[in-house]
Design an enzyme around this catalytic site. Structure first.
Site, PDB file in Angstrom:
ATOM      1  N   GLU A   1       0.805  -1.219   0.000  1.00  0.00           N
ATOM      2  CA  GLU A   1       0.000   0.000   0.000  1.00  0.00           C
ATOM      3  C   GLU A   1       0.845   1.280   0.000  1.00  0.00           C
ATOM      4  OE1 GLU A   1      -2.997  -0.270  -0.709  1.00  0.00           O
ATOM      5  OE2 GLU A   1      -3.605  -2.260  -0.061  1.00  0.00           O
TER       6      GLU A   1
ATOM      7  N   GLU B   1      -5.097   4.608  -1.003  1.00  0.00           N
ATOM      8  CA  GLU B   1      -4.060   3.637  -0.631  1.00  0.00           C
ATOM      9  C   GLU B   1      -3.511   3.941   0.766  1.00  0.00           C
ATOM     10  OE1 GLU B   1      -3.869   1.011  -2.243  1.00  0.00           O
ATOM     11  OE2 GLU B   1      -4.192   1.424  -4.356  1.00  0.00           O
TER      12      GLU B   1
ATOM     13  N   HIS C   1      -5.772   2.363   3.102  1.00  0.00           N
ATOM     14  CA  HIS C   1      -5.514   0.920   3.161  1.00  0.00           C
ATOM     15  C   HIS C   1      -4.279   0.631   4.001  1.00  0.00           C
ATOM     16  CE1 HIS C   1      -7.768   0.387  -0.929  1.00  0.00           C
ATOM     17  NE2 HIS C   1      -8.550   0.832   0.049  1.00  0.00           N
TER      18      HIS C   1
ATOM     19  N   GLU D   1      -1.907  -2.992  -9.160  1.00  0.00           N
ATOM     20  CA  GLU D   1      -3.188  -3.331  -8.527  1.00  0.00           C
ATOM     21  C   GLU D   1      -3.475  -4.831  -8.645  1.00  0.00           C
ATOM     22  OE1 GLU D   1      -5.136  -1.315  -6.679  1.00  0.00           O
ATOM     23  OE2 GLU D   1      -3.703   0.304  -6.988  1.00  0.00           O
TER      24      GLU D   1
ATOM     25  N   GLU E   1      -8.747  -3.319  -4.785  1.00  0.00           N
ATOM     26  CA  GLU E   1      -7.683  -3.433  -5.793  1.00  0.00           C
ATOM     27  C   GLU E   1      -8.284  -3.691  -7.173  1.00  0.00           C
ATOM     28  OE1 GLU E   1      -4.888  -2.457  -4.784  1.00  0.00           O
ATOM     29  OE2 GLU E   1      -5.005  -2.826  -2.645  1.00  0.00           O
TER      30      GLU E   1
ATOM     31  N   HIS F   1      -9.691  -0.421  -8.434  1.00  0.00           N
ATOM     32  CA  HIS F   1      -8.614   0.477  -8.872  1.00  0.00           C
ATOM     33  C   HIS F   1      -8.075   0.061 -10.233  1.00  0.00           C
ATOM     34  CE1 HIS F   1      -7.639   1.583  -4.405  1.00  0.00           C
ATOM     35  NE2 HIS F   1      -8.802   2.075  -4.816  1.00  0.00           N
TER      36      HIS F   1
END
Length: 189
Positions: free
Chosen positions: A35, A64, A67, A135, A165, A168
């Site tokens: 991340e 991110e 995360h 990702e 992910e 993204h």
């Protein structure tokens, strides 16, 4: 620029002390496909990307960091009640000697984070394809982490991260198509 709510993006619960799982999770904290690397990559790339994609990189880059906060919380919760003997037994003795219970940006093998993980080519398509790959690698890692634990509470949070992910990667694929569309338009001077 940001509105910060003092809560995680998604709840993090763990059912038991599990320093081994915490060690595995450190891959997403300070590893090459983790991340921190993703957040820094996207926030750096936005300086050489067309204007219409800057917002996407900013949004995903800041997410991110959210995360990263979730992973840090997981690691903390998995180790907060661990004894020194338990930490040593799972290979975290050196980490304990250097950092006690503090988190440190390193991968699951104990290799410290390095700026070499942050990719930026300066070409919008090259960077976006790198982002898609990043990702997808993170998605795969989350799936493997889910497979490594029997803690259903922890699995729930990891599944949330895995799904983000995927989202993204899809958003970066959309950005690739936007950039390609702009390049294919006939330019009149």
């Amino acid at each position: 620029m940001w509105v910060y709510e003092k809560k995680l993006q998604y709840p993090v619960r763990v059912s038991k002390c599990d320093p081994q799982m915490a060690r595995y999770l450190s891959e997403q904290y300070g590893g090459a496909d983790g991340e921190l690397a993703a957040a820094l990559r996207y926030l750096n790339q936005r300086y050489t990307i067309p204007d219409k994609v800057i917002g996407l990189l900013t949004d995903i880059g800041t997410e991110e960091f959210a995360h990263l906060e979730m992973i840090a919380t997981m690691i903390y919760k998995l180790t907060k009640d661990a004894t020194v003997e338990q930490l040593k037994a799972v290979g975290l003795g050196a980490h304990y000697a250097a950092h006690d219970s503090a988190l440190f940006y390193e991968n699951a093998s104990g290799v410290p984070f390095t700026a070499a993980y942050i990719q930026a080519k300066g070409d919008p398509l090259a960077d976006l394809y790198e982002d898609i790959a990043a990702e997808e690698k993170a998605r795969a890692t989350y799936q493997w982490l889910i497979d490594l634990t029997d803690d259903v509470d922890l699995q729930d949070s990891l599944k949330f991260l895995r799904e983000r992910e995927i989202v993204h990667a899809l958003r970066f694929k959309e950005a690739v198509e936007m950039i390609k569309g702009d390049r294919e338009q006939q330019k009149v001077f």
